[in-house]
Design a protein around this motif. Structure first.
Motif, PDB file in Angstrom:
ATOM      1  N   LEU A  85       0.971  -1.295  -0.049  1.00  0.00           N
ATOM      2  CA  LEU A  85       0.281  -0.064  -0.124  1.00  0.00           C
ATOM      3  C   LEU A  85       0.803   1.162  -0.065  1.00  0.00           C
ATOM      4  CD1 LEU A  85      -2.823  -0.904   2.448  1.00  0.00           C
ATOM      5  CD2 LEU A  85      -3.338  -0.190   0.222  1.00  0.00           C
ATOM      6  N   TYR A  86       1.895   1.224   0.952  1.00  0.00           N
ATOM      7  CA  TYR A  86       2.808   2.468   0.846  1.00  0.00           C
ATOM      8  C   TYR A  86       3.443   2.724  -0.221  1.00  0.00           C
ATOM      9  CZ  TYR A  86       7.641   4.043   0.793  1.00  0.00           C
ATOM     10  OH  TYR A  86       8.758   4.338   0.749  1.00  0.00           O
ATOM     11  N   ARG A  87       4.011   1.617  -1.104  1.00  0.00           N
ATOM     12  CA  ARG A  87       4.473   1.864  -2.349  1.00  0.00           C
ATOM     13  C   ARG A  87       3.608   2.248  -3.380  1.00  0.00           C
ATOM     14  NH1 ARG A  87       9.154  -0.710  -4.504  1.00  0.00           N
ATOM     15  NH2 ARG A  87       8.291   0.262  -6.253  1.00  0.00           N
ATOM     16  N   MET A  88       2.270   1.688  -3.528  1.00  0.00           N
ATOM     17  CA  MET A  88       1.306   2.291  -4.519  1.00  0.00           C
ATOM     18  C   MET A  88       1.151   3.671  -4.376  1.00  0.00           C
ATOM     19  SD  MET A  88      -2.344   0.425  -5.229  1.00  0.00           S
ATOM     20  CE  MET A  88      -2.975   0.615  -3.570  1.00  0.00           C
ATOM     21  N   ALA A  89       0.890   4.014  -3.179  1.00  0.00           N
ATOM     22  CA  ALA A  89       0.438   5.578  -2.976  1.00  0.00           C
ATOM     23  C   ALA A  89       1.716   6.356  -3.239  1.00  0.00           C
ATOM     24  CB  ALA A  89       0.083   5.855  -1.417  1.00  0.00           C
ATOM     25  N   GLY A  90       3.137   5.883  -2.878  1.00  0.00           N
ATOM     26  CA  GLY A  90       4.192   6.942  -3.169  1.00  0.00           C
ATOM     27  C   GLY A  90       4.562   6.630  -4.492  1.00  0.00           C
ATOM     28  N   ASP A  91       4.301   5.641  -5.330  1.00  0.00           N
ATOM     29  CA  ASP A  91       4.584   5.633  -6.818  1.00  0.00           C
ATOM     30  C   ASP A  91       3.398   6.405  -7.216  1.00  0.00           C
ATOM     31  OD1 ASP A  91       6.670   4.121  -6.470  1.00  0.00           O
ATOM     32  OD2 ASP A  91       5.657   2.266  -6.859  1.00  0.00           O
ATOM     33  N   LEU A  92       2.085   6.375  -6.941  1.00  0.00           N
ATOM     34  CA  LEU A  92       1.066   6.973  -7.805  1.00  0.00           C
ATOM     35  C   LEU A  92       0.365   8.220  -7.209  1.00  0.00           C
ATOM     36  CD1 LEU A  92      -0.688   3.381  -8.625  1.00  0.00           C
ATOM     37  CD2 LEU A  92       0.977   4.651 -10.090  1.00  0.00           C
ATOM     38  N   THR A  93       0.956   9.304  -7.391  1.00  0.00           N
ATOM     39  CA  THR A  93       0.420  10.461  -6.723  1.00  0.00           C
ATOM     40  C   THR A  93      -1.171  10.751  -7.038  1.00  0.00           C
ATOM     41  OG1 THR A  93       1.021  11.716  -8.830  1.00  0.00           O
ATOM     42  CG2 THR A  93       2.782  11.660  -7.002  1.00  0.00           C
ATOM     43  N   GLN A  94      -1.637  10.147  -8.235  1.00  0.00           N
ATOM     44  CA  GLN A  94      -3.083  10.233  -8.413  1.00  0.00           C
ATOM     45  C   GLN A  94      -3.685   9.509  -7.599  1.00  0.00           C
ATOM     46  OE1 GLN A  94      -0.607   9.053 -10.473  1.00  0.00           O
ATOM     47  NE2 GLN A  94      -0.609  10.039 -12.451  1.00  0.00           N
ATOM     48  N   LEU A  95      -3.350   8.527  -6.855  1.00  0.00           N
ATOM     49  CA  LEU A  95      -3.888   7.611  -5.894  1.00  0.00           C
ATOM     50  C   LEU A  95      -4.560   8.381  -4.608  1.00  0.00           C
ATOM     51  CD1 LEU A  95      -5.247   4.888  -4.841  1.00  0.00           C
ATOM     52  CD2 LEU A  95      -3.198   4.462  -3.816  1.00  0.00           C
ATOM     53  N   GLU A  96      -5.806   8.895  -4.500  1.00  0.00           N
ATOM     54  CA  GLU A  96      -5.886   9.935  -3.348  1.00  0.00           C
ATOM     55  C   GLU A  96      -6.197   8.947  -2.135  1.00  0.00           C
ATOM     56  OE1 GLU A  96      -9.393  13.106  -2.284  1.00  0.00           O
ATOM     57  OE2 GLU A  96      -9.989  11.130  -2.948  1.00  0.00           O
ATOM     58  N   LYS A  97      -6.855   7.760  -2.226  1.00  0.00           N
ATOM     59  CA  LYS A  97      -6.970   6.944  -1.031  1.00  0.00           C
ATOM     60  C   LYS A  97      -7.365   5.406  -1.400  1.00  0.00           C
ATOM     61  CE  LYS A  97     -11.960   8.005  -0.520  1.00  0.00           C
ATOM     62  NZ  LYS A  97     -12.845   8.459   0.662  1.00  0.00           N
ATOM     63  N   ALA A  98      -6.790   4.678  -0.538  1.00  0.00           N
ATOM     64  CA  ALA A  98      -7.228   3.068  -0.777  1.00  0.00           C
ATOM     65  C   ALA A  98      -7.851   2.447   0.273  1.00  0.00           C
ATOM     66  CB  ALA A  98      -5.926   2.274  -1.165  1.00  0.00           C
ATOM     67  N   ASP A  99      -8.844   1.662   0.261  1.00  0.00           N
ATOM     68  CA  ASP A  99      -9.418   1.154   1.559  1.00  0.00           C
ATOM     69  C   ASP A  99      -9.570  -0.258   1.292  1.00  0.00           C
ATOM     70  OD1 ASP A  99     -10.457   0.777   4.010  1.00  0.00           O
ATOM     71  OD2 ASP A  99     -12.596   1.583   3.279  1.00  0.00           O
ATOM     72  N   LEU A 100      -8.780  -1.030   2.077  1.00  0.00           N
ATOM     73  CA  LEU A 100      -9.105  -2.592   2.030  1.00  0.00           C
ATOM     74  C   LEU A 100      -9.551  -3.027   3.304  1.00  0.00           C
ATOM     75  CD1 LEU A 100      -5.561  -3.579   0.830  1.00  0.00           C
ATOM     76  CD2 LEU A 100      -7.258  -2.340  -0.299  1.00  0.00           C
ATOM     77  N   ASN A 101     -10.822  -3.572   2.958  1.00  0.00           N
ATOM     78  CA  ASN A 101     -11.865  -3.839   4.412  1.00  0.00           C
ATOM     79  C   ASN A 101     -12.881  -4.648   3.654  1.00  0.00           C
ATOM     80  OD1 ASN A 101     -13.050  -3.988   6.912  1.00  0.00           O
ATOM     81  ND2 ASN A 101     -14.241  -2.059   6.405  1.00  0.00           N
ATOM     82  N   PRO A 102     -13.087  -5.806   4.384  1.00  0.00           N
ATOM     83  CA  PRO A 102     -11.993  -6.467   5.439  1.00  0.00           C
ATOM     84  C   PRO A 102     -10.820  -7.199   4.612  1.00  0.00           C
ATOM     85  CG  PRO A 102     -13.912  -7.867   5.018  1.00  0.00           C
ATOM     86  CD  PRO A 102     -13.994  -6.899   4.330  1.00  0.00           C
ATOM     87  N   VAL A 103      -9.580  -7.317   5.324  1.00  0.00           N
ATOM     88  CA  VAL A 103      -8.515  -7.999   5.480  1.00  0.00           C
ATOM     89  C   VAL A 103      -8.679  -8.954   6.245  1.00  0.00           C
ATOM     90  CG1 VAL A 103      -5.936  -8.087   5.271  1.00  0.00           C
ATOM     91  CG2 VAL A 103      -7.029  -6.079   4.309  1.00  0.00           C
ATOM     92  N   VAL A 104      -8.498 -10.456   5.792  1.00  0.00           N
ATOM     93  CA  VAL A 104      -8.582 -11.523   6.489  1.00  0.00           C
ATOM     94  C   VAL A 104      -7.351 -11.987   6.625  1.00  0.00           C
ATOM     95  CG1 VAL A 104      -9.765 -13.888   6.836  1.00  0.00           C
ATOM     96  CG2 VAL A 104     -11.153 -12.028   6.102  1.00  0.00           C
ATOM     97  N   ALA A 105      -6.961 -12.192   7.931  1.00  0.00           N
ATOM     98  CA  ALA A 105      -5.892 -12.515   8.483  1.00  0.00           C
ATOM     99  C   ALA A 105      -5.599 -14.083   9.100  1.00  0.00           C
ATOM    100  CB  ALA A 105      -4.850 -11.522   9.167  1.00  0.00           C
ATOM    101  N   ARG A 106      -5.134 -14.722   8.558  1.00  0.00           N
ATOM    102  CA  ARG A 106      -5.010 -16.149   9.213  1.00  0.00           C
ATOM    103  C   ARG A 106      -3.497 -16.688   9.389  1.00  0.00           C
ATOM    104  NH1 ARG A 106      -8.895 -19.863   8.454  1.00  0.00           N
ATOM    105  NH2 ARG A 106      -7.517 -21.273   7.549  1.00  0.00           N
ATOM    106  N   PRO A 107      -3.368 -17.955   9.952  1.00  0.00           N
ATOM    107  CA  PRO A 107      -2.145 -18.376  10.318  1.00  0.00           C
ATOM    108  C   PRO A 107      -1.488 -18.889   8.877  1.00  0.00           C
ATOM    109  CG  PRO A 107      -3.418 -19.390  11.800  1.00  0.00           C
ATOM    110  CD  PRO A 107      -4.434 -18.459  11.040  1.00  0.00           C
TER     111      PRO A 107
END
Length: 319
Positions: A271-293
């Motif tokens: 996410l950090y790289r995407m926003a750092g590379d793409l100044t046109q990206l105003e925001k990104a929202d990933l919800n939900p992100v499911v985390a498992r082992p």
């Protein structure tokens, strides 16, 4: 107190502040015999806050600086081409459709749940047969440009099994939303895990601000989030993962196993790289992100792109 203030700095016990309830200023400096100063506050609450900030700064200065990890799997050029294509078709910007969103996330190696686009119920049935998850069950989500908070809108149907249920769900959504609905997204029903939210907001002055916390439908209600300014080092990412109150859920809570922490780190760095590379990206929202082992998966994503010039590189360097 005078003896403490004027004591030799080498023998003075840690940080020294004073509370003078009769002073008119909220804070002032008392001068010591050795030429130093001691801050004096007008009330105990301000004193406690100042000491807390000093302790936080001490911890930050003492931590390992960290490094910005390399991400050879990132394809910046391909992502820039996707953004250019979208903005050529939508000069005013907006929220990309599921296909464009999935392409951008894939170029930054952000793991996503398999999905298929269906324009009618027959396509939805074929997609469900192809994607059926645990127990042969799927999820169906209505889509139209500008749709937000799908669950609140009643635009999600869960736990669908078999062609009859898929057809019934599609008809229900079509009846509910009419011509607004341009199609549906079909995904396999995800296995249970810890629901998290991850995102990034583009600040015009400070650059990308990466957010992480407890996700799901109650994410805004509980507001258990933390944030860090880019650039993100490996140390920043670990701090971000452990900052929310929900962090114990990630390391195994009441018999639950720890989730894939390396996968979460890679997702936040993507996410950090995407926003750092793409100044046109105003925001990104990933919800939900499911985390498992056994892994981390973004089940839903929402991006917003705007036509913007390149960011001033000198401004970023000053941070």
């Amino acid at each position: 107190m005078r003896a403490l203030i004027h004591a030799d700095p080498d023998t003075r016990p840690g940080a020294v502040v004073a509370v003078l309830l009769d002073q008119t200023e909220s804070v002032r400096l008392l001068h010591t015999r050795d030429g130093g100063t001691v801050p004096a506050y007008a009330d105990p609450q301000s004193t406690a806050r100042a000491l807390a900030h000093a302790a936080t700064r001490t911890r930050l200065l003492a931590r390992r600086p960290g490094t910005v990890p390399e991400r050879p799997e990132v394809n910046t050029a391909a992502a820039e081409a996707v953004v250019a294509r979208y903005l050529a078709e939508h000069p005013e910007g907006g929220g990309p459709d599921p296909q464009t969103t999935a392409e951008l996330l894939a170029h930054y190696a952000i793991p996503q749940s398999p999905w298929a686009w269906a324009r009618d119920e027959d396509e939805a049935v074929r997609a469900a047969e192809r994607l059926a998850g645990p127990g042969g069950r799927v999820v169906m989500k209505a889509y139209w440009p500008g749709l937000v908070h799908k669950s609140d809108q009643g635009a999600v149907r869960l736990d669908l099994q078999g062609a009859d249920q898929v057809r019934a769900a599609h008809r229900d959504l079509a009846d509910r939303f009419g011509d607004r609905m341009t199609g549906v997204v079909v995904q396999p029903m995800a296995a249970r895990g810890t629901e998290l939210v991850a995102g990034v907001v583009q600040d015009e002055v400070f650059g990308p601000l990466v957010l992480f916390g407890l996700g799901g439908t109650a994410t805004e209600l509980l507001a258990d989030h933390a944030a860090r300014l880019a650039p993100l080092t490996d140390t920043d990412v670990r701090d971000l993962l452990t900052a929310p109150r929900c962090a114990p859920l990630l390391f195994g809570y009441r018999g639950g196993g720890p989730v894939d922490m390396e996968g979460l780190e890679r997702l936040l760095l993507g996410l950090y790289r995407m926003a750092g590379d793409l100044t046109q990206l105003e925001k990104a929202d990933l919800n939900p992100v499911v985390a498992r082992p056994d892994g981390v998966t973004a089940l839903d994503a929402r991006l917003r792109l705007l036509p913007r010039p390149a960011r001033d590189p000198y401004l970023r360097r000053l941070r």
